[in-house]
Design an enzyme around this catalytic site. Structure first.
Site, PDB file in Angstrom:
ATOM      1  N   ARG A 262       0.855  -1.202   0.000  1.00 55.03           N
ATOM      2  CA  ARG A 262       0.000   0.000   0.000  1.00 55.03           C
ATOM      3  C   ARG A 262       0.882   1.240   0.000  1.00 55.03           C
ATOM      4  NH1 ARG A 262      -5.126  -2.012   2.975  1.00 55.03           N
ATOM      5  NH2 ARG A 262      -5.257  -4.044   1.938  1.00 55.03           N
ATOM      6  N   GLU A 349      -8.611  -1.841  13.814  1.00 57.12           N
ATOM      7  CA  GLU A 349      -9.076  -2.723  12.753  1.00 57.12           C
ATOM      8  C   GLU A 349      -8.035  -3.803  12.438  1.00 57.12           C
ATOM      9  OE1 GLU A 349     -10.043  -0.720   9.091  1.00 57.12           O
ATOM     10  OE2 GLU A 349      -9.597  -2.533   7.949  1.00 57.12           O
TER      11      GLU A 349
END
Length: 426
Positions: A262, A349
């Site tokens: 990413r 998360e």
RNA sequence: GGAGUGAUGGCCGAGUAGGUCGAAGGCGCUCGCCUGCUAAGCGAGUAUACGCCCAAAAGGCGUAUCGACGGUUCGAAUCCGUCUCACUCCGCCA
């Protein structure tokens, strides 16, 4: 992408859906405008082609009979030129329709709670007891450095910031988690293990919805139409692209281990320390291709499949339901699994489980047939992390830490790691 | 990286002096007939997408599709260019 015919026949539903998502509802009107222009041009060019086809046949007949056809040919030359112009126009409009369709976000499911942003997400359940520490819990990066199992400085030297080198038992912990998660999802939850390529082409990325809009979140290979995959969702979902599956094959369930890359563009200053937000991390990803009428049940099961890993590792977590305003562009409904991180005192998360309905299936042309005589239909696709490994390492370090700096390893992982406690070197 | 060959419908496979080719033939599949059952045999059917007509379905009309894109032509599966993929040989590597 959305179903253009459905948009034509009841555009209001789509405008409202986009409004719920806090996206621009006038996209629908733009789309319909271009679509109408496209259809008009198409009707005209098809009419001319029909004329041309008949004339060509007549010319062929005349030539066969030895008659002169030069007048007809001259006349057709004009028609042909006009067709050429109109064809360009049709193609331009068609491209515009397709581009708009690829850009318009998915519509939230009716059951998704309304909300503006992540503040409005709804916790649906909590699991596990948060560990009580008789001391101030340390952040995982401090624990890791003290145990000499992760090295951020040297990773920065080798590559740059937001990278890590795992070392010793840290490296083995990373490997143990990958093996544990894959074994768990294949043997317990019935997924087929997959090991994909970490590079995917543009067509695949369009298929999953990463392109055309989110190219800047990925690393592109210079001079090539290839990207480093941001998640194994990309290769696993595209695995059956342009195929027609048999209904009896469904649900298809894949568990794939991969590195995920990413660019983290726009996240400067966020989570700059530790294992939470890196340019490369590893993950076991779960992907399902399912019958449309089952996809919301399959979503609930997917959440359980991911959550069961956290339970096996005895990590406290909660499930939150993502509100309309915080949904990603592709999703109709999403749950996040958040693991307890004691040092920061927050849930983070660690897995994200989504239903895309047929949004990806349309892009990737993923279809199935109910039986031999029925028409192909689009499958529904879902995916969820099962789990992100780096964040699992962080959670294990923080939740299992002891006052002397050692870390207790969850029982389920001990056979994979070979030790039940990671201790600092003497 | 160098040299070469190839890409046609679910599969196999015809089709190059451009013109009734969406495409012969075979296999497979579906339906019917026949047959004690099976096999064989006989007959019929068997691509997809999009647009238009239709309230909708059924149906009808049209257009496109022979790896992809572009070009030549009144007309391209057939000619030209570019690309992609597959296979073979050589080189280079794990």
């Amino acid at each position: 992408m959305l179903d253009l015919r459905a948009i034509r026949s009841h555009p209001d539903e789509f405008r409202q859906g986009l409004e719920r998502k806090h996206a621009d509802p006038t996209l629908i009107d733009q789309l319909l405008r271009v679509d109408e222009a496209w259809r008009n041009a198409l009707a005209e060019v098809e009419r001319l082609k029909s004329v041309r086809n008949k004339a060509s046949e007549a010319i062929a007949k005349k030539k066969r009979n030895g008659e002169d056809a030069s007048a007809d040919i001259a006349q057709m030359r004009e028609v042909s030129d006009r067709i050429k112009m109109l064809d360009d126009e049709v193609r331009r409009l068609d491209d515009e329709v397709k581009e708009l369709l690829l850009t318009i976000p998915n519509i939230p499911h009716a059951s998704v709670p309304d909300g503006k942003d992540e503040q409005d997400n709804v916790p649906v359940r909590y699991w596990g007891d948060k560990p009580a520490f008789p001391f101030e819990p340390r952040p995982h990066w401090e624990i890791a450095e003290r145990l000499d199992i992760a090295d951020f400085e040297r990773a920065a030297k080798i590559t740059g910031s937001r990278f890590v080198v795992y070392k010793g038992l840290g490296a083995k912990l990373e490997r143990a988690l990958a093996n544990f998660m894959l074994d768990f999802q294949t043997s317990r939850n019935g997924y087929t293990e997959m090991f994909p390529a970490f590079i995917a082409n543009e067509t695949s990325l369009i298929g999953t919805g990463n392109l055309p809009k989110f190219g800047d979140e990925m690393f592109k290979l210079e001079g090539l139409p290839y990207y480093l995959i941001p998640t194994a969702e990309v290769p696993l979902t595209n695995y059956h692209r342009d195929e027609i599956l048999d209904a009896s094959q469904l649900p298809v369930k894949y568990a794939g281990y991969s590195a995920c890359f990413r660019s983290e563009a726009g996240s400067a200053g966020k989570d700059t320390r530790g294992l939470i937000r890196l340019h490369q991390f590893q993950k076991v990803e779960l992907v399902k291709l399912v019958l449309p009428e089952t996809s919301y049940d399959e979503l609930e099961r997917l959440v359980e499949d991911a959550a069961s890993v956290l339970e096996a590792l005895n990590l406290p977590y909660r499930v939150i339901e993502i509100c309309t305003g915080d949904l990603g562009a592709k999703e109709t409904k999403k749950y996040d699994l958040e693991v307890w991180m004691p040092a920061q005192g927050v849930y983070r998360e660690i897995s994200s489980c989504s239903n895309f309905e047929d949004y990806q299936a349309r892009r990737a042309n993923l279809r199935f047939r109910r039986d031999e005589t029925s028409k192909p239909e689009f499958v529904h696709t879902l995916n969820g992390s099962g789990l992100a490994i780096g964040r699992t390492v962080a959670a294990i370090l923080e939740n299992g830490q002891q006052e002397d700096g050692s870390v207790r390893i969850p029982d389920a992982l001990v056979p994979y790691l070979g030790v039940d406690v990671i201790r600092p070197a003497e």
